[in-house]
Design a protein around this motif. Structure first.
Motif, PDB file in Angstrom:
ATOM      1  N   TYR A  13       5.056  -2.458   0.774  1.00 54.10           N
ATOM      2  CA  TYR A  13       4.995  -1.084   1.256  1.00 54.10           C
ATOM      3  C   TYR A  13       5.310  -1.089   2.749  1.00 54.10           C
ATOM      4  N   ASP A  17       6.366  -0.020  -3.368  1.00 52.86           N
ATOM      5  CA  ASP A  17       5.384   1.020  -3.669  1.00 52.86           C
ATOM      6  C   ASP A  17       5.636   2.290  -2.850  1.00 52.86           C
ATOM      7  N   SER A  50       9.381   2.147  -6.984  1.00 52.05           N
ATOM      8  CA  SER A  50       8.632   3.388  -7.207  1.00 52.05           C
ATOM      9  C   SER A  50       8.916   4.378  -6.087  1.00 52.05           C
ATOM     10  N   GLN A  95       6.941   6.851  -5.615  1.00 52.25           N
ATOM     11  CA  GLN A  95       5.611   7.326  -5.248  1.00 52.25           C
ATOM     12  C   GLN A  95       4.750   6.146  -4.805  1.00 52.25           C
ATOM     13  N   ASN A  96       3.885   6.401  -3.842  1.00 52.61           N
ATOM     14  CA  ASN A  96       2.976   5.358  -3.364  1.00 52.61           C
ATOM     15  C   ASN A  96       1.696   5.378  -4.201  1.00 52.61           C
ATOM     16  N   TYR A  97       1.518   4.333  -5.022  1.00 54.08           N
ATOM     17  CA  TYR A  97       0.351   4.255  -5.892  1.00 54.08           C
ATOM     18  C   TYR A  97      -0.774   3.405  -5.311  1.00 54.08           C
ATOM     19  N   ARG A 103      -2.843  -0.819  -7.996  1.00 51.72           N
ATOM     20  CA  ARG A 103      -2.046  -0.484  -9.179  1.00 51.72           C
ATOM     21  C   ARG A 103      -0.756  -1.305  -9.213  1.00 51.72           C
ATOM     22  N   ALA A 104      -0.135  -1.501  -8.054  1.00 55.01           N
ATOM     23  CA  ALA A 104       1.103  -2.286  -8.009  1.00 55.01           C
ATOM     24  C   ALA A 104       0.863  -3.693  -8.544  1.00 55.01           C
ATOM     25  N   ASP A 145       0.341  -3.633 -12.358  1.00 50.44           N
ATOM     26  CA  ASP A 145       1.601  -3.418 -13.075  1.00 50.44           C
ATOM     27  C   ASP A 145       2.418  -4.712 -13.121  1.00 50.44           C
ATOM     28  N   THR A 183      -9.638  -0.994 -10.173  1.00 49.16           N
ATOM     29  CA  THR A 183      -9.005   0.141  -9.486  1.00 49.16           C
ATOM     30  C   THR A 183     -10.002   1.002  -8.707  1.00 49.16           C
TER      31      THR A 183
END
Length: 306
Positions: A14, A42, A65, A67-69, A73-74, A77, A171
Motif C-alpha cells: 500500500y 491494496d 484492488s 479499494q483499500n481493504y 484482509r490482504a 486473501d 480481522t
C-alpha cells in the motif's frame, strides 16, 4: 509456471512505490527459485501499481484492488490463493537476503520447527543507520516471551502453508494482528525457530514510534498477552504488570513456574526478561537490588522449575 511452486511468498503493498521494487527483486533473486510471489496492491494512491506492473516474471501473481481493504484482509486473501506447501511473509518495504528462503526451507524440511524466522538488520529510515536486532532463537524462549512481547519479525517468517490456512489473521485485531497470529499458533503447540543469520533488512519509520501509534499498540498488546495466558490455561492473576516487591515475587514466580512447566528449556535470560515486566523501571539507588532480585528469581525458574 511449469511446476507447482514449493514456496508461496506473500507481499501486501500500500503506497510503497519508493521501496517495493527492491523488495520484489530481493525475492525474485533468491538462491531457491521454485516459488510464487503473490503481490496484493491494496488500493494504492501512488505509483505502487505501476511498479508492480513493470515486472513480468511468470512467478508473480498480481492482485490489484481499487479499494483499500487493509493489510489483514490482504494477507488472508493471499493465504487463500497460495498454492505452495510453505508460506513466507514479506513486506513491500523490506529486503530479503538472497539465501533467506533456501535456509529457512532447509530448517523446515529437516523438522527443526514448524515456523521459521531469523535475526534482522534494522534500517532506521530517519537517520539511515542500520543496526543488528536483538533476538531470541529457541522455541522455548520465543514461545515463553510471547507472554510479554513478540520476538518474531513478520517479514522474516516462513512456515507450513497448512498452519497459515488453518488460523489466518484475526480481522478484529488491526494493530497487533501478527502478534496475535503467533500467539494462537504458539498456544496450539507449533514450534518456532529464529535462525541466527540476519536474513531480512527491516525498515523502521518515525511513524512507528509516534505517541499515537504506541498508544494504540499498547492497548492491543495487552489484549493479545491476556489472550495468550488464557489459551495456555494460565490464570490472568499472573498477567505481567508492575507490582511492589511484596507482591511481584509471588506473582512473577507463579507466571515463570507456569511457563517453564509448559515450555521446557527456557533460558535464564528469557526468564529474567519476563520477570522484569513485574518490576518498576528507573529505580535509581534501588537498581542493583532489583537486578539481583531479577537474577535470583530467574535462576530459580531456570534451574529448579525446569
Amino acid at each position: 509456471m511449469n511446476q507447482q511452486p514449493l514456496i508461496s511468498v506473500l507481499m501486501p503493498a500500500y503506497n510503497s512505490e519508493l521501496y517495493i521494487a527492491e523488495a520484489i527483486e530481493s525475492i525474485l533473486n533468491q538462491s531457491y527459485q521454485n516459488i510464487e510471489l503473490i503481490i496484493f496492491d491494496d488500493g494504492s494512491s501512488d505509483n505502487t501499481r505501476q511498479v508492480i506492473q513493470s515486472f513480468d516474471d511468470p512467478r508473480i501473481v498480481k492482485i490489484l484492488s481499487d479499494q483499500n481493504y487493509g493489510v489483514v484482509r490482504a494477507r488472508n486473501d493471499m493465504i487463500d490463493r497460495a498454492s505452495g506447501q510453505y508460506i513466507a511473509l514479506m513486506d513491500a518495504d523490506d529486503i530479503a537476503d538472497r539465501t533467506r528462503l533456501e535456509k529457512q526451507l532447509r530448517s523446515l524440511e529437516a523438522g527443526e520447527c514448524d515456523l521459521c524466522g531469523s535475526a534482522q538488520w534494522v534500517l532506521d529510515e530517519a537517520s539511515g543507520k542500520i543496526k543488528k536486532s536483538k533476538d531470541k532463537f529457541t522455541d522455548a524462549d520465543l514461545r515463553s516471551l510471547l507472554s510479554v512481547y513478540c520476538g518474531l519479525c513478520n517479514s522474516a517468517m516462513m512456515g507450513k502453508a497448512e498452519i497459515f490456512k488453518r488460523f489466518k489473521y484475526d480481522t478484529t485485531i488491526l494493530t497487533s494482528e501478527d502478534y496475535y497470529l503467533w500467539v494462537v499458533m504458539a498456544a496450539a503447540g507449533y514450534r518456532f525457530l529464529n535462525l541466527k543469520e540476519r536474513l531480512i533488512t527491516y525498515r523502521r519509520y518515525p511513524a512507528q514510534t509516534s505517541s499515537v501509534h504506541l498508544d494504540k499498540f499498547r492497548i492491543t498488546t495487552i489484549e493479545v498477552q491476556k489472550k495468550y495466558l488464557e489459551l495456555l490455561g494460565i490464570s490472568l492473576d499472573f498477567y505481567p504488570r508492575q507490582l511492589p516487591w511484596t507482591k511481584r515475587v509471588s506473582v512473577g514466580a507463579g507466571l515463570l513456574r507456569a511457563l517453564n512447566q509448559r515450555f521446557k528449556g527456557i533460558s535464564l535470560q528469557a526468564n529474567c526478561e519476563i520477570y522484569a515486566r513485574f518490576q518498576f523501571r528507573r529505580n535509581g539507588l534501588w537498581t542493583p537490588l532489583t537486578r539481583l532480585e531479577r537474577l535470583m528469581v530467574g535462576l530459580w525458574a531456570t534451574f529448579l522449575v525446569n
